[in-house]
Design a protein around this motif. Sequence first.
Motif, mmCIF file in Angstrom:
data_model
loop_
_atom_site.group_PDB
_atom_site.id
_atom_site.type_symbol
_atom_site.label_atom_id
_atom_site.label_comp_id
_atom_site.label_asym_id
_atom_site.label_seq_id
_atom_site.Cartn_x
_atom_site.Cartn_y
_atom_site.Cartn_z
ATOM 1 N N ALA A 302 44.167 71.024 39.790
ATOM 2 C CA ALA A 302 42.812 71.476 39.486
ATOM 3 C C ALA A 302 41.761 70.751 40.316
ATOM 4 O O ALA A 302 40.700 71.317 40.602
ATOM 5 C CB ALA A 302 42.526 71.279 37.989
ATOM 6 N N THR A 305 40.247 72.554 43.386
ATOM 7 C CA THR A 305 39.564 73.843 43.227
ATOM 8 C C THR A 305 38.343 73.961 44.123
ATOM 9 O O THR A 305 38.139 74.980 44.793
ATOM 10 C CB THR A 305 39.152 74.049 41.757
ATOM 11 O OG1 THR A 305 40.318 73.978 40.934
ATOM 12 C CG2 THR A 305 38.497 75.405 41.575
ATOM 13 N N TYR A 312 41.011 81.296 48.106
ATOM 14 C CA TYR A 312 42.084 81.697 47.188
ATOM 15 C C TYR A 312 42.701 83.039 47.555
ATOM 16 O O TYR A 312 43.886 83.278 47.274
ATOM 17 C CB TYR A 312 41.563 81.733 45.748
ATOM 18 C CG TYR A 312 41.620 80.371 45.101
ATOM 19 C CD1 TYR A 312 42.828 79.843 44.648
ATOM 20 C CD2 TYR A 312 40.477 79.590 44.980
ATOM 21 C CE1 TYR A 312 42.890 78.588 44.073
ATOM 22 C CE2 TYR A 312 40.529 78.329 44.408
ATOM 23 C CZ TYR A 312 41.742 77.837 43.959
ATOM 24 O OH TYR A 312 41.806 76.586 43.404
ATOM 25 N N LEU A 331 41.356 77.168 37.554
ATOM 26 C CA LEU A 331 40.591 78.345 37.948
ATOM 27 C C LEU A 331 39.389 78.622 37.053
ATOM 28 O O LEU A 331 38.563 79.478 37.372
ATOM 29 C CB LEU A 331 41.501 79.581 37.957
ATOM 30 C CG LEU A 331 42.621 79.595 39.001
ATOM 31 C CD1 LEU A 331 43.295 80.954 39.010
ATOM 32 C CD2 LEU A 331 42.103 79.255 40.378
ATOM 33 N N ARG A 362 44.478 79.339 35.062
ATOM 34 C CA ARG A 362 45.553 79.232 36.056
ATOM 35 C C ARG A 362 46.047 80.600 36.486
ATOM 36 O O ARG A 362 45.806 81.612 35.835
ATOM 37 C CB ARG A 362 46.718 78.414 35.510
ATOM 38 C CG ARG A 362 47.436 79.014 34.314
ATOM 39 C CD ARG A 362 48.551 78.099 33.818
ATOM 40 N NE ARG A 362 48.040 76.794 33.420
ATOM 41 C CZ ARG A 362 48.795 75.724 33.224
ATOM 42 N NH1 ARG A 362 50.102 75.808 33.398
ATOM 43 N NH2 ARG A 362 48.262 74.578 32.856
#
Length: 429
Positions: A302, A305, A312, A331, A362
């Motif tokens: 995480a 991110t 992504y 996410l 996720r």
Amino acid sequence: MTARRAKALKGSFTLPGDQAIALRAVLIGATALGQTVLDGIPGGPTIETALAVARAFGARVDHDGDNCIIDGLGVGGLLAPLGPVQTGASRLLLLLTAGLVAPYRFATNLADAADALPTELSQPLGLMGTELSGVDGMTLMGPALPLPITAKITEPSAGIKSALLLAGLAIPGVTQITEPAVGRDHTEILLSHFGASIESQVDGQGWRTIVLTGQPDLRGQFLALPADTALASFPIVAALLVPGSEVVLPNVLVNPGRTGLIDTLLEMGGNIEFFNQRQSGGEFVADLRIRHSRLRGITIPADRTAALAHDYHALAVAAALADGETLLLGLEQLRRRDGDRIAALQVALTANHVTCEETPDRMSIVGADRCGGASIACGTDYRLAMAMLVLGLAGRDAVTVTDPASIAAVFPRFVSQFVALGAPIDARK
């Protein structure tokens, strides 16, 4: 527009200048004294809107193809706009513009501000003395005597941080901003390059504090913009996935805050070589050589991110053809800002026979080479359109994008450069 399985991609792929840097450079150039030259400025509606914003506040702008000349007015020299200022669909441009003009003692109506500014921006601006009202967009009226800004950002946001730094330019005294982690620092690098006194340090808990001395003597600069890292993600992933490929990408931005995708692909087993490493305008730049590789699925934590925020779509395609499962964590941060597009990505992958499951925080993608075969409507989401074409090049079955106009709006030579590498991409009316 349909992409079919490629045999090999070979050659060089030239990318437009980085849009995130270009947006900042346009506005800083408008508030620097004298002439700023931007070489390699990207095209597209967002950049055109940014140039119009600079003109609205009195800067002279001459834009010809990949080059742009801005005659700036100096810190404190911006002029009151003659009407509402349009910032278009770019949230970043809206934030930067709001910060830039907040200290000025005139009213600015940001007509495209559909919602109130984020609290972590509006509150410091209010304490500085700026009046904000939400009539016909967002109107800002700067104070007679703006107070220095001291602000703490609790969740990483390069846009809010940059807006506060731009506000600090026209304020006497010291602006101090604390953020939770070292992220994108393009604004700090550019301000230093233009002549501002700006420093930062990180404490033992990972909090970074930035200190800017207000009312600096910013001077116009020549800036050769490095290639856009977010757009580079698509030819990088295509070259890794298509057997026999070897592709060179020149002049790519490799700022540590922007290499989240490259770092992740290296961890997945990607063969990515950095060469001719150098600095340009304070930014780290390199040429990249990418060769076909057998990727493996991994768990992406995480805390990555923010570094992957714009990557992504390309990463999901790499995961769709990697060995095993790739698990993307953290996410929930993206969904708060970009939830619809993350959901649309999952739908597009599933339609192309990719095993893809998601929860609020996720996404799980299980790789298989038997993917593709769908027609996808992408609307204005150019990243989804580009990702689907790359999936078609690397998967078993062709993938069609039914509305590819968004690609040309951002990167007109995207398809032609892929075709020059040997990619079988066909457009039909």
